[in-house]
Design a protein around this motif. Sequence first.
Motif, PDB file in Angstrom:
ATOM      1  N   ILE A 142      53.019  49.187  35.397  1.00 19.69           N
ATOM      2  CA  ILE A 142      51.712  48.875  35.989  1.00 19.69           C
ATOM      3  C   ILE A 142      51.521  49.610  37.308  1.00 19.69           C
ATOM      4  CG2 ILE A 142      50.319  47.027  37.006  1.00 19.69           C
ATOM      5  CD1 ILE A 142      51.377  45.137  34.892  1.00 19.69           C
ATOM      6  N   PHE A 143      52.554  49.631  38.137  1.00 19.78           N
ATOM      7  CA  PHE A 143      52.453  50.309  39.434  1.00 19.78           C
ATOM      8  C   PHE A 143      52.251  51.809  39.259  1.00 19.78           C
ATOM      9  CE2 PHE A 143      54.542  51.850  43.485  1.00 19.78           C
ATOM     10  CZ  PHE A 143      53.545  51.384  44.327  1.00 19.78           C
ATOM     11  N   GLY A 144      52.958  52.389  38.287  1.00 15.43           N
ATOM     12  CA  GLY A 144      52.810  53.818  38.040  1.00 15.43           C
ATOM     13  C   GLY A 144      51.412  54.186  37.593  1.00 15.43           C
ATOM     14  N   PHE A 145      50.886  53.459  36.610  1.00 16.69           N
ATOM     15  CA  PHE A 145      49.551  53.767  36.086  1.00 16.69           C
ATOM     16  C   PHE A 145      48.452  53.456  37.094  1.00 16.69           C
ATOM     17  CE2 PHE A 145      51.517  54.066  31.882  1.00 16.69           C
ATOM     18  CZ  PHE A 145      50.797  55.123  31.346  1.00 16.69           C
ATOM     19  N   PHE A 146      48.667  52.461  37.947  1.00 16.90           N
ATOM     20  CA  PHE A 146      47.643  52.080  38.906  1.00 16.90           C
ATOM     21  C   PHE A 146      47.337  53.189  39.909  1.00 16.90           C
ATOM     22  CE2 PHE A 146      46.418  47.757  38.138  1.00 16.90           C
ATOM     23  CZ  PHE A 146      45.363  47.533  39.015  1.00 16.90           C
ATOM     24  N   HIS A 147      48.219  54.147  40.055  1.00 12.75           N
ATOM     25  CA  HIS A 147      47.950  55.251  40.985  1.00 12.75           C
ATOM     26  C   HIS A 147      46.902  56.211  40.421  1.00 12.75           C
ATOM     27  CE1 HIS A 147      51.362  53.670  43.163  1.00 12.75           C
ATOM     28  NE2 HIS A 147      51.095  54.492  44.147  1.00 12.75           N
ATOM     29  N   ARG A 166      54.634  43.386  43.099  1.00 11.86           N
ATOM     30  CA  ARG A 166      55.946  42.773  43.069  1.00 11.86           C
ATOM     31  C   ARG A 166      55.821  41.239  43.151  1.00 11.86           C
ATOM     32  NH1 ARG A 166      56.159  47.856  42.308  1.00 11.86           N
ATOM     33  NH2 ARG A 166      55.627  48.321  44.460  1.00 11.86           N
ATOM     34  N   LYS A 167      55.330  40.730  44.274  1.00  8.76           N
ATOM     35  CA  LYS A 167      55.287  39.275  44.489  1.00  8.76           C
ATOM     36  C   LYS A 167      54.496  38.550  43.397  1.00  8.76           C
ATOM     37  CE  LYS A 167      55.674  35.401  46.823  1.00  8.76           C
ATOM     38  NZ  LYS A 167      56.953  34.689  46.867  1.00  8.76           N
ATOM     39  N   PHE A 168      53.230  38.909  43.219  1.00  5.82           N
ATOM     40  CA  PHE A 168      52.394  38.222  42.226  1.00  5.82           C
ATOM     41  C   PHE A 168      52.925  38.403  40.809  1.00  5.82           C
ATOM     42  CE2 PHE A 168      48.114  38.236  44.743  1.00  5.82           C
ATOM     43  CZ  PHE A 168      48.647  37.285  45.599  1.00  5.82           C
ATOM     44  N   LEU A 169      53.375  39.604  40.483  1.00  2.00           N
ATOM     45  CA  LEU A 169      53.787  39.919  39.116  1.00  2.00           C
ATOM     46  C   LEU A 169      55.146  39.331  38.768  1.00  2.00           C
ATOM     47  CD1 LEU A 169      53.296  41.428  36.466  1.00  2.00           C
ATOM     48  CD2 LEU A 169      54.310  43.459  37.511  1.00  2.00           C
ATOM     49  N   ILE A 170      56.127  39.564  39.620  1.00  2.00           N
ATOM     50  CA  ILE A 170      57.498  39.153  39.301  1.00  2.00           C
ATOM     51  C   ILE A 170      57.671  37.643  39.359  1.00  2.00           C
ATOM     52  CG2 ILE A 170      59.898  39.295  40.079  1.00  2.00           C
ATOM     53  CD1 ILE A 170      59.270  42.225  40.860  1.00  2.00           C
ATOM     54  N   ASP A 171      57.013  36.987  40.301  1.00  2.00           N
ATOM     55  CA  ASP A 171      57.128  35.530  40.375  1.00  2.00           C
ATOM     56  C   ASP A 171      56.642  34.852  39.098  1.00  2.00           C
ATOM     57  OD1 ASP A 171      58.085  35.844  42.896  1.00  2.00           O
ATOM     58  OD2 ASP A 171      56.445  34.854  43.937  1.00  2.00           O
ATOM     59  N   ARG A 172      55.804  35.552  38.328  1.00  2.00           N
ATOM     60  CA  ARG A 172      55.243  34.974  37.113  1.00  2.00           C
ATOM     61  C   ARG A 172      55.924  35.464  35.839  1.00  2.00           C
ATOM     62  NH1 ARG A 172      52.328  34.829  41.260  1.00  2.00           N
ATOM     63  NH2 ARG A 172      50.805  33.154  41.606  1.00  2.00           N
ATOM     64  N   THR A 173      56.682  36.532  35.930  1.00  2.00           N
ATOM     65  CA  THR A 173      57.326  37.065  34.724  1.00  2.00           C
ATOM     66  C   THR A 173      58.851  36.960  34.745  1.00  2.00           C
ATOM     67  OG1 THR A 173      57.371  39.311  35.688  1.00  2.00           O
ATOM     68  CG2 THR A 173      55.450  38.718  34.358  1.00  2.00           C
ATOM     69  N   ILE A 174      59.421  36.552  35.870  1.00  2.00           N
ATOM     70  CA  ILE A 174      60.878  36.535  35.998  1.00  2.00           C
ATOM     71  C   ILE A 174      61.532  35.566  35.023  1.00  2.00           C
ATOM     72  CG2 ILE A 174      60.939  34.754  37.797  1.00  2.00           C
ATOM     73  CD1 ILE A 174      63.181  37.904  37.462  1.00  2.00           C
ATOM     74  N   LYS A 175      60.786  34.570  34.565  1.00  2.00           N
ATOM     75  CA  LYS A 175      61.350  33.624  33.598  1.00  2.00           C
ATOM     76  C   LYS A 175      61.742  34.307  32.294  1.00  2.00           C
ATOM     77  CE  LYS A 175      56.654  32.256  32.255  1.00  2.00           C
ATOM     78  NZ  LYS A 175      55.653  31.164  32.311  1.00  2.00           N
ATOM     79  N   TYR A 176      61.177  35.496  32.057  1.00  2.00           N
ATOM     80  CA  TYR A 176      61.515  36.263  30.856  1.00  2.00           C
ATOM     81  C   TYR A 176      62.675  37.236  31.102  1.00  2.00           C
ATOM     82  CZ  TYR A 176      57.183  34.511  28.834  1.00  2.00           C
ATOM     83  OH  TYR A 176      56.193  33.702  28.342  1.00  2.00           O
ATOM     84  N   GLY A 177      63.218  37.211  32.308  1.00  2.00           N
ATOM     85  CA  GLY A 177      64.356  38.058  32.616  1.00  2.00           C
ATOM     86  C   GLY A 177      64.023  39.198  33.556  1.00  2.00           C
ATOM     87  N   ALA A 178      65.033  39.666  34.274  1.00  2.00           N
ATOM     88  CA  ALA A 178      64.841  40.721  35.274  1.00  2.00           C
ATOM     89  C   ALA A 178      64.383  42.035  34.642  1.00  2.00           C
ATOM     90  CB  ALA A 178      66.144  40.936  36.042  1.00  2.00           C
ATOM     91  N   ARG A 179      64.943  42.379  33.497  1.00  2.00           N
ATOM     92  CA  ARG A 179      64.604  43.661  32.871  1.00  2.00           C
ATOM     93  C   ARG A 179      63.121  43.751  32.538  1.00  2.00           C
ATOM     94  NH1 ARG A 179      66.823  45.965  27.111  1.00  2.00           N
ATOM     95  NH2 ARG A 179      65.912  43.980  26.453  1.00  2.00           N
ATOM     96  N   VAL A 180      62.576  42.671  31.973  1.00  2.00           N
ATOM     97  CA  VAL A 180      61.152  42.647  31.625  1.00  2.00           C
ATOM     98  C   VAL A 180      60.296  42.804  32.880  1.00  2.00           C
ATOM     99  CG1 VAL A 180      59.276  41.186  30.778  1.00  2.00           C
ATOM    100  CG2 VAL A 180      61.425  41.310  29.511  1.00  2.00           C
ATOM    101  N   SER A 181      60.636  42.056  33.932  1.00  2.00           N
ATOM    102  CA  SER A 181      59.863  42.116  35.176  1.00  2.00           C
ATOM    103  C   SER A 181      59.915  43.498  35.809  1.00  2.00           C
ATOM    104  CB  SER A 181      60.387  41.070  36.171  1.00  2.00           C
ATOM    105  OG  SER A 181      60.097  39.760  35.734  1.00  2.00           O
TER     106      SER A 181
END
Length: 310
Positions: free
Chosen positions: A173-178, A151-166
């Motif tokens: 990524i979180f789903g597959f990482f399991h 959340r923190k690392f990923l969203i802080d860097r992708t939020i500029k593209y909009g909430a839906r993308v983030s």
Amino acid sequence: MDIHKKFFSKIGLNYLIFAIIALVAQIIVVNVINMTHSNLLSDFNVLTILSAICNYILPFPIFYYLMKKLENQNLEKESLSLKTFLLYLSITFTLMWIGNIVGLAITSAIGGIFQTEITNPVQNLINSSDIWINLALVSIIGPIFEEIFFRKFLIDRTIKYGARVSIILSAVIFGFFHGNISQLFYAFLLGGFFAYIYIKTGKIIYTITLHIIVNLMGSVVSVFVVESTNAIISNTYGAMDLAIVAIYVVIILTALLIGIIGLLRYKKGKFNGAKTQIALQNPLKTSLLNPGVILLILFFTAQIIYTLLN
């Protein structure tokens, strides 16, 4: 490949490097212990500790360095009322329940095809480890690191593209990482919802707290509930067993009822400080269909298939 697709490809490659470091670390650590103190590998408490070290501690410095190279944006802060937090907690349990049902249905179908029983590796580890290890590592340490990573690392860097993308990228990524079918679907749903909450509030403490509660229920509370349920079934129960099961059932049913109502009444969220700064013509195609993210998904798809076949 345009500049935006390259950006998301870097994101995917960073998470792929993170995953590879964790995997290689596990292989090295297990082999070293096997050569020196092989008896330790039969201890599930040791395995749980090693898993936490290899998945969270060892990859952290390199992953932090890689993500630090990408421009980030701080979100505006907004506090949640207790009522809203409890609503979000109920929705969290509901999404986990839905995801678990989907995961169980698919694993049962796959198990029927291959004529074998497919188990949840994490649940097996939880059932075999000491409850205090589960409390410390699975219920507290794990959620803290995962919320920072996904959340923190990923969203802080992708939020500029909009909430839906983030939100979608965090969920995928979180789903597959399991790395297994059993957890893929509820991790996807929770990952997306936690991303929504973090974007809405700008405070990672809320998603960490929700994540801790969910893992606590699954790795600690569930142990007591199962023991009490077995005691009731075998007719060796006491008053405490009845109380534990009754309280658990009431809490879960109440949470599911509130969560379902909350989802049905859902309205498109408004995010403070999260307005889209860079509008993509094809946001999902750009953020997901790029070399880095595709390689990441293929890596974990291979891991999932390997888990199913072994």
